[in-house]
Write a protein that holds these residues in place. Sequence first.
Motif, PDB file in Angstrom:
ATOM      1  N   ALA A   1      36.025  36.106  34.368  1.00  0.00           N
ATOM      2  CA  ALA A   1      35.697  37.081  35.407  1.00  0.00           C
ATOM      3  C   ALA A   1      36.450  38.376  35.125  1.00  0.00           C
ATOM      4  O   ALA A   1      37.661  38.354  34.887  1.00  0.00           O
TER       5      ALA A   1
ATOM      6  N   ASP B   1      36.002  43.057  35.722  1.00  0.00           N
ATOM      7  CA  ASP B   1      35.209  44.180  36.223  1.00  0.00           C
ATOM      8  C   ASP B   1      34.679  44.977  35.032  1.00  0.00           C
ATOM      9  O   ASP B   1      35.248  45.991  34.624  1.00  0.00           O
TER      10      ASP B   1
ATOM     11  N   ASP C   1      34.227  45.371  41.683  1.00  0.00           N
ATOM     12  CA  ASP C   1      34.076  43.933  41.894  1.00  0.00           C
ATOM     13  C   ASP C   1      34.062  43.217  40.548  1.00  0.00           C
ATOM     14  O   ASP C   1      33.918  43.827  39.492  1.00  0.00           O
TER      15      ASP C   1
ATOM     16  N   ASP D   1      32.739  41.026  37.650  1.00  0.00           N
ATOM     17  CA  ASP D   1      31.551  40.541  36.969  1.00  0.00           C
ATOM     18  C   ASP D   1      31.931  39.294  36.162  1.00  0.00           C
ATOM     19  O   ASP D   1      33.076  38.831  36.204  1.00  0.00           O
TER      20      ASP D   1
ATOM     21  N   GLU E   1      26.209  41.164  36.045  1.00  0.00           N
ATOM     22  CA  GLU E   1      26.723  42.141  36.998  1.00  0.00           C
ATOM     23  C   GLU E   1      26.825  41.536  38.391  1.00  0.00           C
ATOM     24  O   GLU E   1      25.890  40.889  38.879  1.00  0.00           O
ATOM     25  N   ASN E   2      27.967  41.754  39.032  1.00  0.00           N
ATOM     26  CA  ASN E   2      28.187  41.320  40.407  1.00  0.00           C
ATOM     27  C   ASN E   2      27.546  42.341  41.339  1.00  0.00           C
ATOM     28  O   ASN E   2      27.925  43.512  41.362  1.00  0.00           O
TER      29      ASN E   2
ATOM     30  N   PHE F   1      24.510  37.680  41.584  1.00  0.00           N
ATOM     31  CA  PHE F   1      24.611  38.246  40.245  1.00  0.00           C
ATOM     32  C   PHE F   1      23.250  38.558  39.649  1.00  0.00           C
ATOM     33  O   PHE F   1      22.263  37.864  39.899  1.00  0.00           O
TER      34      PHE F   1
ATOM     35  N   LEU G   1      34.945  36.330  43.598  1.00  0.00           N
ATOM     36  CA  LEU G   1      33.649  36.840  43.160  1.00  0.00           C
ATOM     37  C   LEU G   1      32.820  37.428  44.291  1.00  0.00           C
ATOM     38  O   LEU G   1      31.935  38.244  44.044  1.00  0.00           O
ATOM     39  N   ASP G   2      33.066  37.009  45.529  1.00  0.00           N
ATOM     40  CA  ASP G   2      32.259  37.510  46.642  1.00  0.00           C
ATOM     41  C   ASP G   2      33.000  38.518  47.509  1.00  0.00           C
ATOM     42  O   ASP G   2      32.505  38.931  48.556  1.00  0.00           O
TER      43      ASP G   2
ATOM     44  N   TRP H   1      29.104  29.326  39.800  1.00  0.00           N
ATOM     45  CA  TRP H   1      30.296  29.543  40.621  1.00  0.00           C
ATOM     46  C   TRP H   1      30.086  28.925  41.994  1.00  0.00           C
ATOM     47  O   TRP H   1      28.960  28.653  42.408  1.00  0.00           O
TER      48      TRP H   1
END
Length: 843
Positions: A44, A46, A52, A54, A69-70, A75, A345-346, A365
């Motif tokens: 993980a 950015d 955020d 990615d 991409e997040n 995603f 991630l969120d 995830w």
Amino acid sequence: MKTLVVPILYLLLTSTARLTAQGGGFGPEMVLTNQADGVAEVVAADIDGDGDLDVVAAAYLDHTITWFENLGGFFGPPMIVSSSVQYVYSLKVGDIDGDGDLDVLSASFGNYDLGWQPNLGGGVFGPRQVITSSAIGTLAFVDLADLDGDGDLDIALGRQFFGPGLQLTGAISWIENQGGGTFGPLLAIDSAIPNDGVAMDADEDGDLDVVWLSSQALEWSEHQGGGTFAPSQTLVAGPFASRRLRPVDFDGDGDEDLALFGSGAIAFAEHTGAGTWGLAAADVAFLGVFDIDFGDLDDDGDLDVAGIGIPTLTWIPAFDDFQLGPRVLVDATVGAGAGIDLADLDGDGRLDLLYADREVDTVAWRSNRLSIAPHPLVATELEHSNERLGTALVAPGDLNGDGRTDLITGSPRAMGRHGRIRAWSPAGQQELWVRDGVGDHDELGARLTSLGDVNGDGVGDVAAAFPDDQLFQGRVEVISGATGNLLFSHQGITSGDHFGGAIAGGGDWDGDGVMDYAVGARSHDFLGSSSGYVRVFAGGSGTLLATLYGLTTNEEFGRGLAFVPDRDGDGKDELLVGHRLMGQGEGALLILQGGTGLTLGSVVLPGVGLDFGTVMTSGGDTNGDGISEILVANPHHGAGAGKVWLLDGATLAVLRTHVGSASEELGASLVFAGDLSGNGGCDYLLGAPGFVSASGLLVGRIIPVNGATGTALDGALQMQGAGAENFEGGAQTGFGRSLAALGDQDGDGFAEFTAGLPLRSRVWVFEGLNPVALYSDCAQGNAGQDLLFLDGAAGGAPRRVTYSVGEAFTLLMDAPASNGASASFAVAGFLGVPTVPQQTPLP
């Protein structure tokens, strides 16, 4: 600018991706791709610089590196970083060229090379640039770190390769980043054969050394400055079955230690300071794990560990001093876990699980759902991180003179396990006093008992027990509820007594009008091994009034204690003592006469188990005869399900029993809580810290019980949007281990109560249950009628009469002709739920 069109289309195209059930405190599996053939690693980071995280993944058999991409917790489709890295592995992410974007470093097993790809901005990558391909062999490890202290990310690497005669050899090397991503040649550090390694400050001198793990030892080469490394030295001698390592500050002392894994267990190499290392305590079993990562998953301030392997995804909660709890299963259907990374991630502030499963070519995830939101009926939450706050709770009465019951909380892990207790006013939301433990590993606050007023100042006092003190001799301190000062201190007779394992207060043993207290020592050997004894001390002076001994080997006399009101009319309260029948049978109770210790009776019941009577309490009249009943528990009954007996205070007959569910330890805590059900009687609470929720989490629970009927208070709770089954504490909290009754704190006529969550170092104070909601049609959604409720608590049957809205009615009442005292009735007409009953006395 981000658009929602692409991710929506992508989700439609990948609708066949697997969605397994939520488990272990994490949400369902969210698949980024199931087309990453032989996925080898996942990270993980950015990548596009938008704030955020990615996801970057390397697919060994696809020869590709991709990133996702997040887009705000979900995603987009895979975007290519490279599609020509033969058998890619050893993926690292960092700003290699110093332009502020995260670049990607990778190794190729097919080409035997090491290369990097520049991030040109926003996640657009340039062509791969080979750093070295000269007989690189197989990389055992690669790490990006500023080894020479010039501000650029250099590379530390360990290699294995076959020399002449297929002799396995190895090398530890580093490559200098000369600026802008231009790298120099391989520079030798050592000729060891590493299995894994890392760049870290192993001697706390401020620069980065290189540490590696071989089958024979954990070794290091000290950085002597300017990129010069000393000959290797052994940090911890082997041999080691572990093949991988991860840096982690598991003991919380500010320097990095190492976790060694890959052999069915995790071993911990502890950095004890200034380059001194040693193996920590026993290994932690972690079978089948390929990769692990560390982070605070459950928001308690401690580093937990998550692992993936064959065939499970799991995590282990850590508590103070890195004490690891039981392993928690998240997913039992993993094919072959290839990598794991803990990352938010969120964007909710909690670490989620990012992982790769190479057997099914999946990158996925799971969202972290372990945070503890206070229960809907929690009025106040008290928190002091990393102290085990709430391990013990007592409510000795009004400590500050405001007319409300106050609380004393135990924090045995405060101040490096010296421990701490606090007096706290729930009504005033203020700390009244604090007392700290003074001895190493005293753990003050692990065991607390309310004694009543033993020093005659009008304020209830408390006992703190230390049964493991001085080679388990045991010690008890009696502490003023008004000031927190020490009143008296008592010790066991000899080592091994476990003096203080049980304490009872609130009884007048000698009939002088002052509350006395009793202390048990179940393991004393005077009349046989673990025959046990009980000592009774005088309130006011703390002098010894009596020593009562068990009579047989293994009787464990004094394993549980409770004072009960005077039964023989001599003005002295009796003492209930738990013991084992004949020193070998099940648990039983003896009733000992106040003042003399003579046996007045016993409670012997079939099938109660060995630990019957280890937990008990008195102080609540549930049947209205004016005599307090007794709750007795065996939390280990039925293979840990637990069982609780309610004994009649007058006859000691069993009024009812409560049986727990599998392994929930029902009865680990007990308290009479006052009138929770609105029937004018005394209700009680049962704690079950081992309760497992429907989603498979160890959450613990408490069950409020109607003292008159023995039923759980489902109705009153469900009217307010909660049920008894919902009195749960959240994953790995210890909820249900400690309870206390607080009386009416807010003046609404309903008793509050409190419960500890010691593994999260919190205490919850619950609102009174407000059973008036039971009487409202409107609470059930029927707002078409007015409601008249006539309370029959004074002797008549309750009656409820309804009329249409706006319809007139006449109410006639006859006062009792023979009763000169005032009686009360309640008249209520409402379209909602009243919070306070409206009562009017009859003339």
